[in-house]
Design a protein around this motif. Structure first.
Motif, PDB file in Angstrom:
ATOM      1  N   ASN A 178       0.811  -1.222   0.000  1.00 28.94           N
ATOM      2  CA  ASN A 178       0.000   0.000   0.000  1.00 28.94           C
ATOM      3  C   ASN A 178       0.844   1.273   0.000  1.00 28.94           C
ATOM      4  O   ASN A 178       0.396   2.321   0.470  1.00 28.94           O
ATOM      5  CB  ASN A 178      -0.964   0.015   1.191  1.00 28.94           C
ATOM      6  N   ARG A 210       2.571  -9.354 -13.800  1.00 27.04           N
ATOM      7  CA  ARG A 210       1.101  -9.330 -13.785  1.00 27.04           C
ATOM      8  C   ARG A 210       0.530 -10.554 -14.485  1.00 27.04           C
ATOM      9  O   ARG A 210      -0.499 -11.097 -14.061  1.00 27.04           O
ATOM     10  CB  ARG A 210       0.597  -8.046 -14.445  1.00 27.04           C
ATOM     11  N   GLU A 214      -1.813 -11.909 -11.661  1.00 32.71           N
ATOM     12  CA  GLU A 214      -3.158 -11.338 -11.711  1.00 32.71           C
ATOM     13  C   GLU A 214      -4.161 -12.280 -12.381  1.00 32.71           C
ATOM     14  O   GLU A 214      -3.850 -12.858 -13.417  1.00 32.71           O
ATOM     15  CB  GLU A 214      -3.125 -10.018 -12.488  1.00 32.71           C
ATOM     16  N   LYS A 219      -6.540  -5.882 -16.037  1.00 30.16           N
ATOM     17  CA  LYS A 219      -7.172  -5.107 -14.968  1.00 30.16           C
ATOM     18  C   LYS A 219      -6.482  -5.454 -13.653  1.00 30.16           C
ATOM     19  O   LYS A 219      -7.060  -6.108 -12.778  1.00 30.16           O
ATOM     20  CB  LYS A 219      -8.670  -5.412 -14.891  1.00 30.16           C
ATOM     21  N   PRO A 220      -5.227  -5.043 -13.519  1.00 29.15           N
ATOM     22  CA  PRO A 220      -4.437  -5.471 -12.357  1.00 29.15           C
ATOM     23  C   PRO A 220      -4.981  -4.939 -11.036  1.00 29.15           C
ATOM     24  O   PRO A 220      -5.328  -3.762 -10.930  1.00 29.15           O
ATOM     25  CB  PRO A 220      -3.047  -4.891 -12.656  1.00 29.15           C
ATOM     26  N   GLN A 221      -5.037  -5.812 -10.056  1.00 28.34           N
ATOM     27  CA  GLN A 221      -5.495  -5.449  -8.721  1.00 28.34           C
ATOM     28  C   GLN A 221      -4.405  -5.637  -7.675  1.00 28.34           C
ATOM     29  O   GLN A 221      -4.506  -5.096  -6.577  1.00 28.34           O
ATOM     30  CB  GLN A 221      -6.719  -6.290  -8.334  1.00 28.34           C
ATOM     31  N   ARG A 224      -0.765  -2.314  -8.867  1.00 31.51           N
ATOM     32  CA  ARG A 224      -1.568  -1.298  -9.537  1.00 31.51           C
ATOM     33  C   ARG A 224      -0.704  -0.159 -10.068  1.00 31.51           C
ATOM     34  O   ARG A 224       0.310   0.195  -9.466  1.00 31.51           O
ATOM     35  CB  ARG A 224      -2.615  -0.738  -8.570  1.00 31.51           C
ATOM     36  N   THR A 225      -1.131   0.403 -11.190  1.00 30.92           N
ATOM     37  CA  THR A 225      -0.451   1.557 -11.762  1.00 30.92           C
ATOM     38  C   THR A 225      -1.007   2.831 -11.152  1.00 30.92           C
ATOM     39  O   THR A 225      -2.227   3.000 -11.074  1.00 30.92           O
ATOM     40  CB  THR A 225      -0.641   1.598 -13.285  1.00 30.92           C
ATOM     41  N   LEU A 226      -0.123   3.708 -10.698  1.00 30.11           N
ATOM     42  CA  LEU A 226      -0.510   5.028 -10.212  1.00 30.11           C
ATOM     43  C   LEU A 226       0.012   6.046 -11.216  1.00 30.11           C
ATOM     44  O   LEU A 226       1.216   6.292 -11.288  1.00 30.11           O
ATOM     45  CB  LEU A 226       0.075   5.292  -8.826  1.00 30.11           C
ATOM     46  N   TYR A 231       3.988   2.611  -9.209  1.00 29.81           N
ATOM     47  CA  TYR A 231       3.206   1.403  -8.953  1.00 29.81           C
ATOM     48  C   TYR A 231       2.989   1.236  -7.444  1.00 29.81           C
ATOM     49  O   TYR A 231       3.709   1.795  -6.618  1.00 29.81           O
ATOM     50  CB  TYR A 231       3.918   0.162  -9.497  1.00 29.81           C
ATOM     51  N   VAL A 234      -0.962  -3.956  -3.633  1.00 33.32           N
ATOM     52  CA  VAL A 234      -2.138  -3.993  -2.775  1.00 33.32           C
ATOM     53  C   VAL A 234      -2.392  -5.446  -2.385  1.00 33.32           C
ATOM     54  O   VAL A 234      -2.768  -6.258  -3.236  1.00 33.32           O
ATOM     55  CB  VAL A 234      -3.367  -3.405  -3.489  1.00 33.32           C
TER      56      VAL A 234
END
Length: 237
Positions: A178, A210, A214, A219-221, A224-226, A231, A234
């Motif tokens: 996180n 991924r 994943e 749709k990676p969970q 995640r891309t910021l 990245y 999570v």
């Protein structure tokens, strides 16, 4: 007495082979040299090295093809060496599975430092005699990362192959859940160097991770891309 680290040099330039034979040999490494893919495959059948120094521009089967072969069939660190030092060449070399890339002409001292770094990242702990639940593990969605054995397992307990760089990335993420991590931070954590705008090695490896982690890589969970940041890992529920 500790067994010397074995380096396999694959280069069609006799002067480069002799340089590395003399320099690395003078620093305590056992060095074997070959000139092409045929000799490389024969040497792998005879004895697996601890690290491969692989020239890109080999006659016949080139270094990129051989790097892909090594990654698919052997768990060995590979450092690619090339007379072409463009960002694109470097990206392609890393994408096919090399752990590092060095352009010619190079300083032998820098090559030695990179060999040491790659070997340090690749060094695996011996299999533990203790029970499985006593080893340090981290959960990555439905997968489990064994930090001591440097292995990734899916929900059914089957191993998912990882390169050394992929493991280092996963460990960096899993130990910082996180938390937004920039490409600069990820390269410093895994390769001790800074990112530049033309360097896609982190993005390429995260895309590969991924596909391994994943349920839906598009749709990676988990990783995640910021946008504009980097990245973030999570943890799953």
């Amino acid at each position: 007495m500790a067994k010397p680290i074995r380096v396999l040099v694959v280069d069609d330039d006799a002067e480069v082979r002799q340089l590395l034979l003399d320099y690395l040999g003078g620093h305590g490494y056992q060095v074997d040299v070959v000139a092409d893919s045929v000799q490389l495959r024969a040497e792998l059948e005879r004895q697996l090295p601890d690290v491969v120094l692989l020239d890109v521009g080999l006659p016949g089967e080139d270094g990129l093809s051989l790097a892909r072969f090594l990654r698919e069939h052997h768990d060995l660190p590979v450092i690619m060496i090339s007379g072409a030092g463009s960002a694109l060449d470097r990206i392609i070399g890393l994408e096919v599975g090399a752990d590092d890339y060095l352009a010619k002409p190079f300083d032998p001292r820098e090559l030695l430092a990179r060999v040491k770094t790659v070997l340090r990242r690749y060094r695996r702990a011996p299999p533990a005699a203790a029970a499985e639940d006593t080893r340090r593990t981290l959960q990555l969605g439905n997968c489990r990362l064994d930090l001591e054995r440097r292995q990734l397992f899916d929900g059914a307990g089957s191993e998912i192959p990882l390169t050394a760089m992929e493991f280092d990335l996963l460990q960096a993420f899993a130990q910082r859940p996180n938390r937004p991590l920039s490409r600069d931070q990820l390269l410093n954590l895994t390769q001790h160097r800074d990112w530049n705008p033309f360097d896609r090695s982190i993005d390429i490896r995260i895309a590969r991770l991924r596909r391994k982690l994943e349920p839906d890589p598009n749709k990676p969970q988990i990783i995640r891309t910021l946008r504009g940041v980097g990245y973030m890992f999570v943890p799953g529920d």
